[in-house]
Design an enzyme around this catalytic site. Structure first.
Site, mmCIF file in Angstrom:
data_model
loop_
_atom_site.group_PDB
_atom_site.id
_atom_site.type_symbol
_atom_site.label_atom_id
_atom_site.label_comp_id
_atom_site.label_asym_id
_atom_site.label_seq_id
_atom_site.Cartn_x
_atom_site.Cartn_y
_atom_site.Cartn_z
ATOM 1 N N LYS A 183 0.860 -1.189 0.000
ATOM 2 C CA LYS A 183 0.000 0.000 0.000
ATOM 3 C C LYS A 183 0.893 1.234 0.000
ATOM 4 O O LYS A 183 1.568 1.515 0.992
ATOM 5 C CB LYS A 183 -0.912 0.045 1.220
ATOM 6 C CG LYS A 183 -2.005 1.131 1.082
ATOM 7 C CD LYS A 183 -2.654 1.499 2.388
ATOM 8 C CE LYS A 183 -1.866 2.562 3.141
ATOM 9 N NZ LYS A 183 -1.862 3.895 2.436
ATOM 10 N N GLU A 257 10.187 1.219 10.547
ATOM 11 C CA GLU A 257 11.262 2.202 10.335
ATOM 12 C C GLU A 257 10.595 3.564 10.424
ATOM 13 O O GLU A 257 9.862 3.973 9.520
ATOM 14 C CB GLU A 257 11.932 1.973 8.976
ATOM 15 C CG GLU A 257 13.334 2.557 8.891
ATOM 16 C CD GLU A 257 13.335 4.005 8.447
ATOM 17 O OE1 GLU A 257 13.380 4.891 9.341
ATOM 18 O OE2 GLU A 257 13.288 4.262 7.249
ATOM 19 N N CYS A 291 13.942 10.730 7.020
ATOM 20 C CA CYS A 291 14.057 10.370 8.433
ATOM 21 C C CYS A 291 15.499 10.418 8.911
ATOM 22 O O CYS A 291 15.765 10.612 10.099
ATOM 23 C CB CYS A 291 13.479 8.977 8.664
ATOM 24 S SG CYS A 291 14.234 7.692 7.647
ATOM 25 N N GLU A 390 10.182 15.945 15.329
ATOM 26 C CA GLU A 390 10.627 15.769 13.944
ATOM 27 C C GLU A 390 9.926 16.794 13.050
ATOM 28 O O GLU A 390 8.713 16.751 12.869
ATOM 29 C CB GLU A 390 10.340 14.356 13.457
ATOM 30 C CG GLU A 390 10.952 14.072 12.101
ATOM 31 C CD GLU A 390 10.788 12.625 11.675
ATOM 32 O OE1 GLU A 390 11.696 12.113 10.992
ATOM 33 O OE2 GLU A 390 9.749 12.023 12.004
#
Length: 497
Positions: A183, A257, A291, A390
């Protein structure tokens, strides 16, 4: 104004199941937007429960078929053919990915599409060299350990590097004999849609299937499906928690992750020019939406003034433009929502301990598009939200330190632990730093690099599990211990008279 030349006519792909592209679905429409123009490229009907069920059933049939028992050489040949097909479609895939993500096309073509092809070649090589364990210490038995594919893998790709990271999951899953349903992110599905279409030309029917839709609907149905055996997700930490909880209810192995807030430590003993170039690369490539970005730059006081001056000058000189322009270094952020998120971290004038040195606003000169100026701030307090949350954009936070001990405390002062960067020409400093830093990856005197043989995964809120050669083998296979007597056994004869 540059317009995005989408190759051919893009089908509104709801799903790809058993090799067939399905464009009609009953789910609500999802708008796929070009971040450079904010125009809708296409609307995709979300794959509902019935399509998810069909996709999983197709993967289950393929898993029960001949692929997992195929000779390794034949499976290797198929994987390499997948890589060749990606190479042949590089320009088409790069345009789709750029149109959907806003990443400059040079970075997409040279790094992300090239990486996608390499993913398949890497796992083709890996499965040809993997070995099994044999135990012969017991004089009466030989015991060996087989690794067998797990089954049907649910793979969920992120929006920041869909083809590069989605292909890593596909290649790993099928290399070890599994079938899969992927997906893509509902925000950036176009590149992965076309990639999966291309793979149908080579792979057995139903081995790789695709469903498009939102995470809370299509993704949730896929993860919870009772015929899905394992789950791999790359994306945000909050979403990862929800997915892992859902997978856990079905006792399904899962790798996550997730996010990062990586420290880039630059000691006085660093090669100044190399460290400067790399610091810019680690926070501003991919529009800062990665990331592993070195978003927290920690500079030792002896070179801090010189470094900050040079870094800010270079950041201000970065070329902002349409992602298809060959000289663009910073393109638009992936969505208006994400642009607002990044701008929400820009300090106002009365913030104590935070100073805005560059950027902090929408880039001037653009009537449309999610363009932002590269932003640089200095932050005195590591507990400031700029250093803790973040941001996921072209937003660098610089903090000065005096001693190595202070640097390690600053670097480790976060709930994330994906990547650390260290810059020093002193080997003792490098060796001490790699030991003291709490992150899954430490890059010493280098910007971002991936050694696919080694595990890539983080500590803390950066995830669970890892990707890479042996790490993927451990995840996408399960162990079977087989013991065989060396000679006829003298067994007790219970009940004999």
């Amino acid at each position: 104004m540059i317009s995005t030349p989408i190759p051919g006519t893009i089908p509104a792909v709801s799903a790809i199941i058993d090799g067939a592209t399905i464009t009609a679905a009953s789910g609500p429409p999802i708008a796929v937007v070009d971040p450079a123009t904010e125009e809708v490229i296409i609307e995709i009907a979300e794959a509902g429960d019935a399509l998810v069920d069909r996709a999983v059933a197709a993967a289950r049939r393929a898993f029960e078929g001949p692929w997992r028992r195929m000779d390794v050489e034949a499976r290797q040949a198929a994987l390499r053919s997948c890589a060749d097909r990606i190479d042949a479609a590089t320009d088409e895939l790069a345009i789709l990915e750029t149109a959907n993500t806003g990443i400059p096309i040079g970075q997409v073509r040279d790094r992300q599409i090239a990486r996608a092809a390499y993913n398949f070649r890497f796992f083709a090589d890996y499965i040809g060299q993997s070995t099994s364990e044999l135990y012969e210490q017991d004089p009466n038995y030989l015991t060996f350990v087989r690794r067998e594919p797990v089954g049907v893998a649910a793979l969920i790709a992120p929006w920041n590097a869909p083809i590069a990271l989605g292909s890593m999951k596909i290649a790993a899953a099928i290399a070890f004999g599994n079938a899969c349903v992927i997906k893509p992110s509902e925000q950036a599905p176009l590149g992965v849609d076309r990639l999966v279409e291309l793979l149908q030309e080579i792979l057995p029917t139903g081995l790789v299937n695709l469903v498009n839709g939102r995470g809370v609907t299509t993704g949730d149905r896929l993860v919870r499906h009772d015929q899905v055996d394992l789950v791999s997700f790359t994306g945000g930490t909050a979403t990862g928690r929800a997915i892992m909880a859902a997978a856990g209810q079905g006792l399904k192995p899962a790798t996550m992750e997730l996010g990062g807030k990586s420290a880039n430590i630059i000691f006085d003993s660093a090669d100044f020019d190399q460290a400067l170039d790399a610091a810019l690369l680690s926070i501003f490539t991919t529009n800062g939406q990665q990331c592993l970005a070195g978003s927290r730059i920690l500079v030792q006081r002896g070179i801090a003034d010189r470094f900050i001056e040079a870094f800010v000058a270079r950041a201000k000189a970065l070329r902002i433009g349409h992602p298809l322009a060959p000289d663009t270094e910073i393109g638009p952020l992936a969505s208006r929502r994400h642009l607002d998120h990044v701008l929400g971290f820009v300090p106002v004038s009365d913030r104590t301990g935070v100073q805005l040195l560059a950027g902090g606003r929408r880039a001037p000169g653009f009537d449309h598009g999610n363009y932002i100026e590269p932003t640089v701030v200095t932050v005195a307090d590591i507990n400031d939200r700029i250093c803790q949350d973040e941001i996921f954009g072209p937003f660098a936070a610089i903090t000065t330190f005096d001693t190595a001990e202070e640097a390690y405390a600053l670097a480790n002062g976060t709930r994330f632990g994906l990547v650390s960067y260290v810059w020093s020409q002193d080997i003792a400093t490098i060796m001490e730093a790699q030991d003291r830093l709490s992150s899954g990856i430490v890059w010493c005197n280098t910007p971002m690099m991936r050694e696919l043989r080694a595990p890539f995964g983080g500590y803390g809120d950066s995830g669970v599990g890892a990707e890479g050669g042996r790490a993927c083998e451990a995840f996408y296979t399960r162990q079977k211990t087989v013991s065989i007597p060396r000679r006829p056994l003298g067994l007790r004869k219970l009940g004999a008279r």
